[in-house]
Design a protein around this motif. Structure first.
Motif, short mmCIF file in Angstrom:
data_model
loop_
_atom_site.label_atom_id
_atom_site.label_comp_id
_atom_site.label_asym_id
_atom_site.label_seq_id
_atom_site.Cartn_x
_atom_site.Cartn_y
_atom_site.Cartn_z
N ILE A 91 0.66 -24.40 -5.54
CA ILE A 91 -0.20 -23.38 -6.13
C ILE A 91 -0.91 -23.96 -7.34
N GLY A 92 -2.10 -23.44 -7.64
CA GLY A 92 -2.79 -23.99 -8.79
C GLY A 92 -4.11 -23.32 -9.08
N VAL A 93 -4.83 -23.93 -10.02
CA VAL A 93 -6.12 -23.40 -10.45
C VAL A 93 -7.11 -24.55 -10.60
N ILE A 94 -8.38 -24.24 -10.36
CA ILE A 94 -9.48 -25.17 -10.61
C ILE A 94 -10.49 -24.42 -11.48
N VAL A 95 -10.88 -25.02 -12.60
CA VAL A 95 -11.73 -24.33 -13.58
C VAL A 95 -12.87 -25.24 -14.01
N THR A 96 -14.04 -24.65 -14.19
CA THR A 96 -15.21 -25.38 -14.67
C THR A 96 -15.87 -24.62 -15.82
N ASP A 97 -16.65 -25.35 -16.62
CA ASP A 97 -17.41 -24.69 -17.68
C ASP A 97 -18.82 -24.31 -17.21
N ALA A 98 -19.12 -24.54 -15.93
CA ALA A 98 -20.42 -24.18 -15.39
C ALA A 98 -20.54 -22.67 -15.20
N PHE A 99 -21.78 -22.20 -15.13
CA PHE A 99 -22.03 -20.79 -14.80
C PHE A 99 -22.10 -20.68 -13.27
N LEU A 100 -21.15 -19.96 -12.70
CA LEU A 100 -21.09 -19.78 -11.25
C LEU A 100 -21.06 -18.31 -10.90
N THR A 101 -21.53 -17.99 -9.71
CA THR A 101 -21.31 -16.66 -9.15
C THR A 101 -19.88 -16.60 -8.61
N LYS A 102 -19.43 -15.41 -8.26
CA LYS A 102 -18.10 -15.28 -7.67
C LYS A 102 -18.04 -16.00 -6.33
N ALA A 103 -19.12 -15.95 -5.56
CA ALA A 103 -19.16 -16.64 -4.27
C ALA A 103 -19.07 -18.16 -4.46
N GLN A 104 -19.75 -18.67 -5.49
CA GLN A 104 -19.67 -20.11 -5.77
C GLN A 104 -18.27 -20.50 -6.23
N ALA A 105 -17.64 -19.64 -7.03
CA ALA A 105 -16.26 -19.91 -7.45
C ALA A 105 -15.33 -19.95 -6.23
N HIS A 106 -15.58 -19.07 -5.28
CA HIS A 106 -14.79 -19.08 -4.05
C HIS A 106 -14.94 -20.40 -3.31
N GLY B 125 -18.66 -20.23 -17.55
CA GLY B 125 -20.07 -19.91 -17.70
C GLY B 125 -20.73 -20.46 -18.95
N ALA B 126 -20.13 -21.47 -19.57
CA ALA B 126 -20.68 -21.99 -20.82
C ALA B 126 -21.98 -22.78 -20.60
N LYS B 127 -22.15 -23.38 -19.41
CA LYS B 127 -23.31 -24.23 -19.16
C LYS B 127 -23.96 -23.85 -17.83
N PRO B 128 -25.27 -23.60 -17.81
CA PRO B 128 -25.92 -23.27 -16.54
C PRO B 128 -25.99 -24.46 -15.61
N LEU B 129 -26.06 -24.18 -14.30
CA LEU B 129 -26.24 -25.23 -13.30
C LEU B 129 -27.72 -25.35 -12.97
N ASP B 130 -28.21 -26.59 -12.87
CA ASP B 130 -29.63 -26.79 -12.64
C ASP B 130 -30.05 -26.46 -11.21
N ASP B 131 -29.24 -26.89 -10.23
CA ASP B 131 -29.64 -26.72 -8.84
C ASP B 131 -28.43 -26.87 -7.93
N MET B 132 -28.66 -26.78 -6.63
CA MET B 132 -27.57 -26.88 -5.66
C MET B 132 -26.97 -28.29 -5.62
N THR B 133 -27.75 -29.30 -5.96
CA THR B 133 -27.20 -30.65 -6.01
C THR B 133 -26.13 -30.76 -7.08
N ALA B 134 -26.39 -30.14 -8.22
CA ALA B 134 -25.39 -30.13 -9.30
C ALA B 134 -24.14 -29.38 -8.88
#
Length: 329
Positions: free
Chosen positions: A232-247, A279-288
């Motif tokens: 069990i575990g967690v994965i966390v990013t400082d990027a701004f993601l939607t809930k679907a992207q987090a999934h 959500g601290a930093k926005p994502l530029d595009d889908m490549t990011a």
């Protein structure tokens, strides 16, 4: 960067460890509610509030995640973390009330030799509160601590592991895993880790892979068929993601689990990985975002190997040997 989950700004980690019990709790606390999701791919999972993490569900954010030993008894731990959050005024607003959102996953460590005769009520609610109070930024212990205290694998002792990375655009991503796998994180009966191709700076011994693979290396190794397991575990990013992207990020983390443990996602595993974005930093595009997904796989695999590498045997009779007991020389 410390190569830990706390490399993500706004994330604190706390452990409660009981070596006599042979179990523990790990709390991951967010300074602010974080967009969250998760994936459950094991055949025998145990969790609390995991359904609300589905992208189609209303609640978007969580205040904390909890990882715990104790099998179903360990589900009390989230109540302790929830109590601590309520004390400081955190929670999802429902009219005049606030309800802290604290999804939890549990692992099976009831048969590891620790003293589980706790009386009428399990100790996990209090341990959850203790883990909440212990949560802090910066360095935290790995191995036989928190939810990894009683963890095991098919070959050597399991434990808590963590790893982090940074994308080319400067986004941070990190994983924390409690490794209690039905399968093995090591190749055959030797010291090499399946996650070796992804290792950074000798973080789990720097041994690489065996010079050659044999049929025995890929043979099935797992705990007794009547035992239940779970990574069990967690994965966390400082990027701004939607809930679907987090999934999607949690699914990519499961790819890392499959690269670090053989076999995984078995009928007796409860493999569960939560995901969150501060959500601290926005994502530029889908490549990011694709690069972030790629690194989610790698940091998860690395964290699993670190959890096994850093573990020490429980101080109980006939305890499972740790990697360091067998291979440290």
């Amino acid at each position: 960067m410390l190569n830990l989950l706390t490399d993500i700004e706004g994330v604190a980690v706390g452990h409660a460890t009981d070596l006599v019990l042979g179990s523990g709790v790990t709390a991951i606390i967010f300074d602010e509610p974080a967009i969250a999701s998760g994936s459950v791919l094991g055949g025998a999972p145990g969790g609390r509030d995991t359904v609300l993490l589905d992208p189609s569900m209303t609640v978007q954010t969580v205040d904390a995640f909890v990882l715990s030993g104790g099998s179903a008894f360990g589900l009390d731990a989230a109540g302790g973390v929830q109590a601590g959050l309520r004390q400081i005024g955190r929670g999802f607003p429902v009219g005049s009330a606030k309800v802290p959102i604290v999804p939890q996953a549990i692992l099976m460590d009831l048969l590891n030799g620790g003293d589980k005769h706790w009386g009428l009520h399990s100790p996990y609610r209090d341990m959850g509160y203790d883990a909440f109070k212990a949560a802090g930024k910066g360095a935290f212990a790995l191995g036989t601590v928190g939810a990894g205290t009683g963890a095991s694998t098919a070959t050597v002792k399991g434990g808590i592991g963590s790893a982090s990375a940074m994308t080319s655009s400067g986004h941070r991503i990190a994983a924390l895993l409690a490794v209690n796998a039905m399968g093995a994180a090591t190749v055959g009966d030797g010291p090499h880790f399946w996650a070796a191709p992804f290792e950074q700076n000798g973080e789990f011994g720097g041994l690489g892979l065996p010079q050659a693979f044999t049929e025995d290396h890929a043979a099935l190794r797992m705990k007794g068929v009547k035992l239940k397991a779970t990574t069990i575990g967690v994965i966390v990013t400082d990027a701004f993601l939607t809930k679907a992207q987090a999934h999607r990020l949690s699914i990519m983390a499961h790819d890392g689990l499959a690269r670090a443990v053989l076999p995984t996602h078995l009928p007796g595993d409860g493999d569960t990985i939560f995901s969150a974005a501060t959500g601290a930093k926005p994502l530029d595009d889908m490549t990011a975002f694709a690069e972030l997904c790629h690194l989610a796989t790698l940091v998860t695999a690395r964290a699993i190997a670190r959890g096994v590498y850093e573990a020490t045997a429980l101080p109980v009779p006939n305890a499972q040997a740790a990697w360091r007991d067998r291979f440290d020389s």
